[in-house]
Scaffold this motif. Structure first.
Motif, PDB file in Angstrom:
ATOM      1  N   GLN A 214       0.741  -1.201   0.000  1.00 60.62           N
ATOM      2  CA  GLN A 214      -0.026   0.034   0.063  1.00 60.62           C
ATOM      3  C   GLN A 214       0.767   1.154   0.030  1.00 60.62           C
ATOM      4  OE1 GLN A 214      -2.308  -0.591   3.785  1.00 60.62           O
ATOM      5  NE2 GLN A 214      -4.170  -1.351   2.360  1.00 60.62           N
ATOM      6  N   HIS A 215       0.384   2.289  -0.686  1.00 56.74           N
ATOM      7  CA  HIS A 215       0.875   3.555  -0.565  1.00 56.74           C
ATOM      8  C   HIS A 215       0.824   4.229   0.926  1.00 56.74           C
ATOM      9  CE1 HIS A 215       1.170   8.133  -0.731  1.00 56.74           C
ATOM     10  NE2 HIS A 215       1.837   7.854  -1.788  1.00 56.74           N
ATOM     11  N   GLY A 216       2.111   4.812   1.071  1.00 53.45           N
ATOM     12  CA  GLY A 216       1.872   5.278   2.650  1.00 53.45           C
ATOM     13  C   GLY A 216       2.486   4.338   3.435  1.00 53.45           C
ATOM     14  N   TRP A 217       2.884   2.874   3.234  1.00 51.00           N
ATOM     15  CA  TRP A 217       3.344   1.845   3.775  1.00 51.00           C
ATOM     16  C   TRP A 217       4.520   1.260   3.159  1.00 51.00           C
ATOM     17  CZ3 TRP A 217       4.012  -3.488   3.744  1.00 51.00           C
ATOM     18  CH2 TRP A 217       4.473  -4.187   4.939  1.00 51.00           C
ATOM     19  N   ALA A 218       4.161   0.882   2.147  1.00 51.35           N
ATOM     20  CA  ALA A 218       5.470   0.167   1.384  1.00 51.35           C
ATOM     21  C   ALA A 218       6.088   1.006   0.174  1.00 51.35           C
ATOM     22  CB  ALA A 218       4.717  -0.957   0.450  1.00 51.35           C
ATOM     23  N   TYR A 219       5.350   2.342  -0.117  1.00 55.84           N
ATOM     24  CA  TYR A 219       6.119   3.298  -0.636  1.00 55.84           C
ATOM     25  C   TYR A 219       5.286   4.663  -0.726  1.00 55.84           C
ATOM     26  CZ  TYR A 219       1.850   2.866  -4.007  1.00 55.84           C
ATOM     27  OH  TYR A 219       0.720   3.029  -4.725  1.00 55.84           O
ATOM     28  N   GLY A 220       5.960   5.607  -1.376  1.00 54.52           N
ATOM     29  CA  GLY A 220       5.323   6.996  -1.334  1.00 54.52           C
ATOM     30  C   GLY A 220       6.170   7.546  -0.171  1.00 54.52           C
ATOM     31  N   HIS A 221       6.084   9.030   0.077  1.00 52.07           N
ATOM     32  CA  HIS A 221       6.996   9.666   1.034  1.00 52.07           C
ATOM     33  C   HIS A 221       6.872   9.061   2.393  1.00 52.07           C
ATOM     34  CE1 HIS A 221       8.865  13.205   2.356  1.00 52.07           C
ATOM     35  NE2 HIS A 221       8.175  13.382   3.377  1.00 52.07           N
ATOM     36  N   GLU A 222       5.741   8.484   2.957  1.00 52.60           N
ATOM     37  CA  GLU A 222       6.008   7.978   4.115  1.00 52.60           C
ATOM     38  C   GLU A 222       6.005   6.486   4.242  1.00 52.60           C
ATOM     39  OE1 GLU A 222       6.062   9.905   6.883  1.00 52.60           O
ATOM     40  OE2 GLU A 222       5.750  11.738   5.598  1.00 52.60           O
ATOM     41  N   GLY A 223       6.188   5.650   3.147  1.00 55.55           N
ATOM     42  CA  GLY A 223       6.068   4.283   3.024  1.00 55.55           C
ATOM     43  C   GLY A 223       7.499   3.721   3.113  1.00 55.55           C
ATOM     44  N   LYS A 224       8.003   3.469   4.242  1.00 53.60           N
ATOM     45  CA  LYS A 224       9.426   2.938   4.321  1.00 53.60           C
ATOM     46  C   LYS A 224       9.399   1.472   5.074  1.00 53.60           C
ATOM     47  CE  LYS A 224      10.943   6.881   2.593  1.00 53.60           C
ATOM     48  NZ  LYS A 224      11.350   7.037   1.236  1.00 53.60           N
ATOM     49  N   ALA A 225       8.385   1.052   5.367  1.00 51.70           N
ATOM     50  CA  ALA A 225       8.221  -0.269   6.126  1.00 51.70           C
ATOM     51  C   ALA A 225       9.070  -1.300   5.565  1.00 51.70           C
ATOM     52  CB  ALA A 225       6.587  -0.708   6.064  1.00 51.70           C
ATOM     53  N   LEU A 226       9.256  -1.558   4.339  1.00 53.24           N
ATOM     54  CA  LEU A 226      10.089  -2.543   3.745  1.00 53.24           C
ATOM     55  C   LEU A 226      11.670  -2.354   3.062  1.00 53.24           C
ATOM     56  CD1 LEU A 226       7.447  -4.073   1.524  1.00 53.24           C
ATOM     57  CD2 LEU A 226       7.826  -4.794   3.740  1.00 53.24           C
ATOM     58  N   LYS A 227      11.882  -0.983   3.634  1.00 53.64           N
ATOM     59  CA  LYS A 227      13.235  -0.537   3.323  1.00 53.64           C
ATOM     60  C   LYS A 227      14.502  -1.437   3.706  1.00 53.64           C
ATOM     61  CE  LYS A 227      16.170   3.634   3.149  1.00 53.64           C
ATOM     62  NZ  LYS A 227      16.237   5.075   3.829  1.00 53.64           N
ATOM     63  N   GLY A 228      15.285  -1.638   2.841  1.00 51.12           N
ATOM     64  CA  GLY A 228      16.501  -2.616   3.024  1.00 51.12           C
ATOM     65  C   GLY A 228      16.114  -4.122   3.073  1.00 51.12           C
ATOM     66  N   LYS A 229      14.999  -4.553   3.046  1.00 49.56           N
ATOM     67  CA  LYS A 229      14.793  -6.001   2.884  1.00 49.56           C
ATOM     68  C   LYS A 229      14.994  -6.523   1.467  1.00 49.56           C
ATOM     69  CE  LYS A 229      10.768  -5.790   6.361  1.00 49.56           C
ATOM     70  NZ  LYS A 229      11.500  -6.617   7.316  1.00 49.56           N
ATOM     71  N   LEU A 230      15.395  -7.726   1.475  1.00 53.97           N
ATOM     72  CA  LEU A 230      15.914  -8.450   0.286  1.00 53.97           C
ATOM     73  C   LEU A 230      14.828  -9.024  -0.336  1.00 53.97           C
ATOM     74  CD1 LEU A 230      19.355 -10.187   1.397  1.00 53.97           C
ATOM     75  CD2 LEU A 230      19.039  -7.783  -0.235  1.00 53.97           C
ATOM     76  N   LEU A 231      14.553  -9.100  -1.836  1.00 50.64           N
ATOM     77  CA  LEU A 231      13.429  -9.591  -2.578  1.00 50.64           C
ATOM     78  C   LEU A 231      14.176 -10.695  -3.600  1.00 50.64           C
ATOM     79  CD1 LEU A 231      10.227 -10.053  -3.070  1.00 50.64           C
ATOM     80  CD2 LEU A 231      10.718  -8.303  -4.797  1.00 50.64           C
ATOM     81  N   LEU A 232      13.442 -12.034  -3.631  1.00 53.84           N
ATOM     82  CA  LEU A 232      13.956 -12.801  -4.439  1.00 53.84           C
ATOM     83  C   LEU A 232      12.853 -13.497  -5.150  1.00 53.84           C
ATOM     84  CD1 LEU A 232      16.359 -14.606  -5.748  1.00 53.84           C
ATOM     85  CD2 LEU A 232      15.684 -16.355  -3.865  1.00 53.84           C
ATOM     86  N   GLN A 233      12.931 -13.685  -6.464  1.00 52.35           N
ATOM     87  CA  GLN A 233      11.855 -14.365  -7.425  1.00 52.35           C
ATOM     88  C   GLN A 233      12.610 -15.672  -7.687  1.00 52.35           C
ATOM     89  OE1 GLN A 233      10.586 -11.202  -9.957  1.00 52.35           O
ATOM     90  NE2 GLN A 233       8.717 -12.297 -10.129  1.00 52.35           N
ATOM     91  N   VAL A 234      11.629 -16.802  -7.237  1.00 52.76           N
ATOM     92  CA  VAL A 234      11.839 -18.102  -7.538  1.00 52.76           C
ATOM     93  C   VAL A 234      10.898 -18.435  -8.504  1.00 52.76           C
ATOM     94  CG1 VAL A 234      11.876 -20.635  -6.662  1.00 52.76           C
ATOM     95  CG2 VAL A 234      12.816 -18.852  -5.251  1.00 52.76           C
ATOM     96  N   LEU A 235      11.255 -18.865  -9.753  1.00 48.90           N
ATOM     97  CA  LEU A 235      10.339 -19.261 -10.905  1.00 48.90           C
ATOM     98  C   LEU A 235      10.577 -20.456 -11.519  1.00 48.90           C
ATOM     99  CD1 LEU A 235      11.070 -15.954 -12.999  1.00 48.90           C
ATOM    100  CD2 LEU A 235       9.091 -16.369 -11.493  1.00 48.90           C
ATOM    101  N   THR A 236       9.628 -21.204 -11.946  1.00 52.20           N
ATOM    102  CA  THR A 236       9.717 -22.240 -12.729  1.00 52.20           C
ATOM    103  C   THR A 236       8.907 -21.908 -14.236  1.00 52.20           C
ATOM    104  OG1 THR A 236       7.562 -23.183 -11.735  1.00 52.20           O
ATOM    105  CG2 THR A 236       9.486 -23.949 -10.927  1.00 52.20           C
ATOM    106  N   THR A 237       9.624 -22.603 -15.291  1.00 48.10           N
ATOM    107  CA  THR A 237       8.974 -22.186 -16.451  1.00 48.10           C
ATOM    108  C   THR A 237       9.154 -23.500 -17.486  1.00 48.10           C
ATOM    109  OG1 THR A 237       9.194 -20.935 -18.611  1.00 48.10           O
ATOM    110  CG2 THR A 237      11.083 -20.867 -16.895  1.00 48.10           C
ATOM    111  N   GLY A 238       8.265 -23.658 -18.307  1.00 50.87           N
ATOM    112  CA  GLY A 238       8.488 -24.737 -19.444  1.00 50.87           C
ATOM    113  C   GLY A 238       9.380 -24.644 -20.290  1.00 50.87           C
TER     114      GLY A 238
END
Length: 200
Positions: free
Chosen positions: A86-110
């Motif tokens: 959400q805006h204001g939580w994850a992004y936007g001027h006040e949205g810093k809740a996730l700052k610095g956490k790592l994100l990895l995608q794990v994908l399977t594809t044919g």
């Protein structure tokens, strides 16, 4: 201190996926790893936004584990992204809740790895196709890692399934116990290759 990992798993036909069954079965049994099956939790797509945000806050590394669906993700994971970040939580001027956490995608594809290039059947690399996810991560102040990808799942032998299952287990153990340098990982297209370089 070990890293706490949240695996957000999204596969609407999990029972039919040999590759993902093997991957999930190789997730280490650790108090620092939370496996969260979105289709099991929210079969009616009625996502508990507050609960999901609380889970994110409790973990250091977020994994979006899903099959490649038409060069994107399954619909429930897209809805999760739309509602939870959400805006204001994850992004936007006040949205810093996730700052610095790592994100990895794990994908399977044919699709085979060689198909994902300018001259291949799929015309674009995996990284190019995942750019919207990468940009979402950046907007939300997450540090986006190169993806862990399992190619060619439609024609894979049992031995290959096991190889990727074991490698996924090692990826999770590495993420749990090591400090990750995003400057180093940026030199690799796939997290598979980054981890292999560390195991040499």
């Amino acid at each position: 201190m070990p890293n706490r990992i949240l695996i957000l798993f999204a596969h609407p036909l999990f029972e039919k996926s040999n590759a993902n069954n093997v991957l999930v079965n190789h997730i280490p049994d650790s108090p620092n790893i939370t496996f969260h099956d979105l289709y099991q939790e929210y079969p009616d797509f009625d996502i508990d936004i507050k609960r999901e945000q609380e889970l994110l806050l409790l973990h250091d590394i977020i994994i979006w584990h899903h099959p490649m669906y038409w060069y994107s993700c399954p619909p429930l994971l897209k809805q999760w992204i739309d509602l939870v970040l959400q805006h204001g939580w994850a992004y936007g001027h006040e949205g810093k809740a996730l700052k610095g956490k790592l994100l990895l995608q794990v994908l399977t594809t044919g699709g085979r790895k060689e198909n994902y290039c300018a001259s291949g059947k799929d015309r674009f690399t995996i990284l190019q196709l995942l750019e919207p996810f990468c940009q979402t991560a950046k907007v939300c102040n997450l540090l986006y890692l190169p993806p862990f990808v399992v190619h060619g799942t439609h024609s894979m032998e049992e031995e290959s399934y096991l190889h990727y299952g074991e490698l996924y287990g090692k990826v999770l153990e590495y993420l749990e116990n090591k400090e990750i340098s995003t400057a180093e990982t940026a030199n690799y297209q796939y997290f598979n290759d980054y981890l292999t370089s560390k195991m040499v």
